[in-house]
Design a protein around this motif. Sequence first.
Motif, PDB file in Angstrom:
ATOM      1  N   LEU A 163       0.628  -1.379   0.083  1.00 43.98           N
ATOM      2  CA  LEU A 163       0.030  -0.068   0.015  1.00 43.98           C
ATOM      3  C   LEU A 163       0.936   1.291  -0.003  1.00 43.98           C
ATOM      4  O   LEU A 163       0.525   2.375  -0.642  1.00 43.98           O
ATOM      5  CB  LEU A 163      -1.005   0.047   1.284  1.00 43.98           C
ATOM      6  CG  LEU A 163      -2.045  -0.985   1.223  1.00 43.98           C
ATOM      7  CD1 LEU A 163      -2.999  -0.785   2.594  1.00 43.98           C
ATOM      8  CD2 LEU A 163      -2.999  -0.611  -0.208  1.00 43.98           C
ATOM      9  N   LEU A 169      -1.015   4.820  -1.327  1.00 40.30           N
ATOM     10  CA  LEU A 169      -2.482   5.204  -0.725  1.00 40.30           C
ATOM     11  C   LEU A 169      -2.401   5.915   0.499  1.00 40.30           C
ATOM     12  O   LEU A 169      -1.625   5.465   1.388  1.00 40.30           O
ATOM     13  CB  LEU A 169      -3.324   3.531  -0.467  1.00 40.30           C
ATOM     14  CG  LEU A 169      -4.519   3.850   0.221  1.00 40.30           C
ATOM     15  CD1 LEU A 169      -5.412   4.294  -0.909  1.00 40.30           C
ATOM     16  CD2 LEU A 169      -4.978   2.616   0.826  1.00 40.30           C
ATOM     17  N   ILE A 172      -1.837   6.059   4.584  1.00 31.74           N
ATOM     18  CA  ILE A 172      -0.797   5.081   5.037  1.00 31.74           C
ATOM     19  C   ILE A 172       0.550   5.244   4.294  1.00 31.74           C
ATOM     20  O   ILE A 172       1.506   4.888   5.051  1.00 31.74           O
ATOM     21  CB  ILE A 172      -1.177   3.359   4.915  1.00 31.74           C
ATOM     22  CG1 ILE A 172      -0.597   2.645   6.207  1.00 31.74           C
ATOM     23  CG2 ILE A 172      -1.244   2.983   3.843  1.00 31.74           C
ATOM     24  CD1 ILE A 172      -0.988   1.374   6.101  1.00 31.74           C
TER      25      ILE A 172
ATOM     26  N   LEU B 127      -9.249   1.557  -3.621  1.00 37.19           N
ATOM     27  CA  LEU B 127      -8.738   1.309  -2.307  1.00 37.19           C
ATOM     28  C   LEU B 127      -8.904   2.401  -1.209  1.00 37.19           C
ATOM     29  O   LEU B 127      -9.298   2.081  -0.067  1.00 37.19           O
ATOM     30  CB  LEU B 127      -7.295   1.144  -2.340  1.00 37.19           C
ATOM     31  CG  LEU B 127      -7.106  -0.221  -3.064  1.00 37.19           C
ATOM     32  CD1 LEU B 127      -5.488  -0.432  -3.442  1.00 37.19           C
ATOM     33  CD2 LEU B 127      -7.570  -1.492  -2.208  1.00 37.19           C
ATOM     34  N   HIS B 128      -9.096   3.863  -1.491  1.00 38.45           N
ATOM     35  CA  HIS B 128      -9.451   4.808  -0.594  1.00 38.45           C
ATOM     36  C   HIS B 128     -10.870   4.689  -0.134  1.00 38.45           C
ATOM     37  O   HIS B 128     -11.178   4.452   0.895  1.00 38.45           O
ATOM     38  CB  HIS B 128      -9.061   6.081  -1.313  1.00 38.45           C
ATOM     39  CG  HIS B 128      -9.257   6.991  -0.135  1.00 38.45           C
ATOM     40  ND1 HIS B 128      -8.083   7.292   0.711  1.00 38.45           N
ATOM     41  CD2 HIS B 128     -10.108   7.788  -0.008  1.00 38.45           C
ATOM     42  CE1 HIS B 128      -8.571   8.383   1.267  1.00 38.45           C
ATOM     43  NE2 HIS B 128      -9.673   8.856   1.069  1.00 38.45           N
ATOM     44  N   SER B 131     -11.199   1.439   1.994  1.00 38.53           N
ATOM     45  CA  SER B 131     -10.781   1.713   3.370  1.00 38.53           C
ATOM     46  C   SER B 131     -11.584   2.864   4.296  1.00 38.53           C
ATOM     47  O   SER B 131     -11.735   2.648   5.256  1.00 38.53           O
ATOM     48  CB  SER B 131      -9.224   2.502   3.655  1.00 38.53           C
ATOM     49  OG  SER B 131      -9.072   3.262   2.623  1.00 38.53           O
ATOM     50  N   GLN B 151      -6.733   0.915   7.124  1.00 39.29           N
ATOM     51  CA  GLN B 151      -5.802   0.460   6.014  1.00 39.29           C
ATOM     52  C   GLN B 151      -5.123  -0.622   6.364  1.00 39.29           C
ATOM     53  O   GLN B 151      -4.516  -1.465   5.439  1.00 39.29           O
ATOM     54  CB  GLN B 151      -5.243   1.558   5.471  1.00 39.29           C
ATOM     55  CG  GLN B 151      -6.100   2.728   4.692  1.00 39.29           C
ATOM     56  CD  GLN B 151      -5.454   4.048   4.139  1.00 39.29           C
ATOM     57  OE1 GLN B 151      -4.242   4.133   4.618  1.00 39.29           O
ATOM     58  NE2 GLN B 151      -6.054   4.766   3.207  1.00 39.29           N
ATOM     59  N   LEU B 154      -7.043  -3.639   5.804  1.00 40.07           N
ATOM     60  CA  LEU B 154      -6.920  -3.795   4.415  1.00 40.07           C
ATOM     61  C   LEU B 154      -5.606  -4.493   3.921  1.00 40.07           C
ATOM     62  O   LEU B 154      -5.554  -5.565   2.985  1.00 40.07           O
ATOM     63  CB  LEU B 154      -7.044  -2.612   3.590  1.00 40.07           C
ATOM     64  CG  LEU B 154      -7.286  -2.349   2.053  1.00 40.07           C
ATOM     65  CD1 LEU B 154      -8.360  -3.360   1.666  1.00 40.07           C
ATOM     66  CD2 LEU B 154      -7.516  -1.210   1.398  1.00 40.07           C
TER      67      LEU B 154
END
Lengths: 194, 194
Positions: A163, A169, A172, B127-128, B131, B151, B154
Amino acid sequence: MSTEQVPRRRRNAADTRQLLLHVARLRFIRDGYAATTVRDIADDAGVNVALINRYFTSKEGLFEACLGMAASDINRDVDNITLDQITARMANKIATGTDEGSLQDSLMMLLRTSGEERVNLMRREILHAVSEKLAAAAGRPADEETLLRAQVVLATAIGITLLRTSLRLAPIANADEQDLIGPLTDVVNALLPR
Amino acid sequence: MSTEQVPRRRRNAADTRQLLLHVARLRFIRDGYAATTVRDIADDAGVNVALINRYFTSKEGLFEACLGMAASDINRDVDNITLDQITARMANKIATGTDEGSLQDSLMMLLRTSGEERVNLMRREILHAVSEKLAAAAGRPADEETLLRAQVVLATAIGITLLRTSLRLAPIANADEQDLIGPLTDVVNALLPR
DNA sequence: CACAAATGTAAATGTTTGTTTACTTAGGCC
DNA sequence: GGCCTAAGTAAACAAACATTTACATTTGTG
């Protein structure tokens, strides 16, 4: 302004080999095996393409050499690790930038595949050894469940690394050591209680 | 013994498009973008290569369409999810085999990259959103730390999926739903305490 | 039934790929 | 200091690649 000329390296087989390893690793980590061309690597190193085949016999051979480097680096990181150290070292090694041989790099390298089955076996052996060392750090009998739980810890480290480095992303990806240590501590304590 | 002739499919643009999407997704997930050739995909589908460009304008276009599929599937999985459901659904969806649109497939697809920056943006947005839905399930104010912790959840799911499908690392690769639910519960509870 | 649009195919195109070959240049040793 | 080997390069190679073009076949419709 300087002409940005790289300080002309003298002829030295060992140095050139090392240079190729170094730049290839970066490419393989960033772009993967198939998307990386031998010309990319040679250009990064500032040498001729043929040298890849001279020193590593093939693109595949160069990849395996890079994988071997990653294996050494990651083994050094988890060798003789204790349960108390896991969290702190993970947070530190993951948060710390991508310098040569960083844990982030090594983990990403281990995720790359060339399609060759021999390479898949290597990766599996390396990760198996790592998860066994993590399980050993837990101090408990090395039963299947402890090993499984150690692999979930490893999975978390891999996922966070992905990630951060590949997907970038937020938030994180921008978290520093201090931000990560809390969640990581919770995960490790939950998975491998003393 | 039958001649193994595929029941000759009638000409149908929509069906062919769907078929290409289906087989392409499998290839992209298993081999990645660069290592997958348009001829591989066309052969899997049993159609001519040119149809890929007809229906998706390019290999890149086909990849983006596959990514869109994965986005829909994964959004459906996490939509309106509650904190109690996260663990059970993760364990179930991860452990369950690789059928069309499974969570494992969708996650793997999201990790694949074509090199195009537009695609990277897509992946990051997807993905944002995921999360954020996980953070929302935690019920707490949507501050930065909650999002970060979501996250990490995830990341664990992604890591486990990678270890299982791509690396096939034992024993986690052979763990069933029952084996996973314990560790996963511990991780989720530790990261997102109610 | 005929015909026009839709669907599918075969073959060719021009790049890009990993690898090999033949050649040039630098460096250490007696 | 000349020379032989090691180190590096340029160019060529065939195979594989994504894409395009020109052609064939099917299908729905008037």
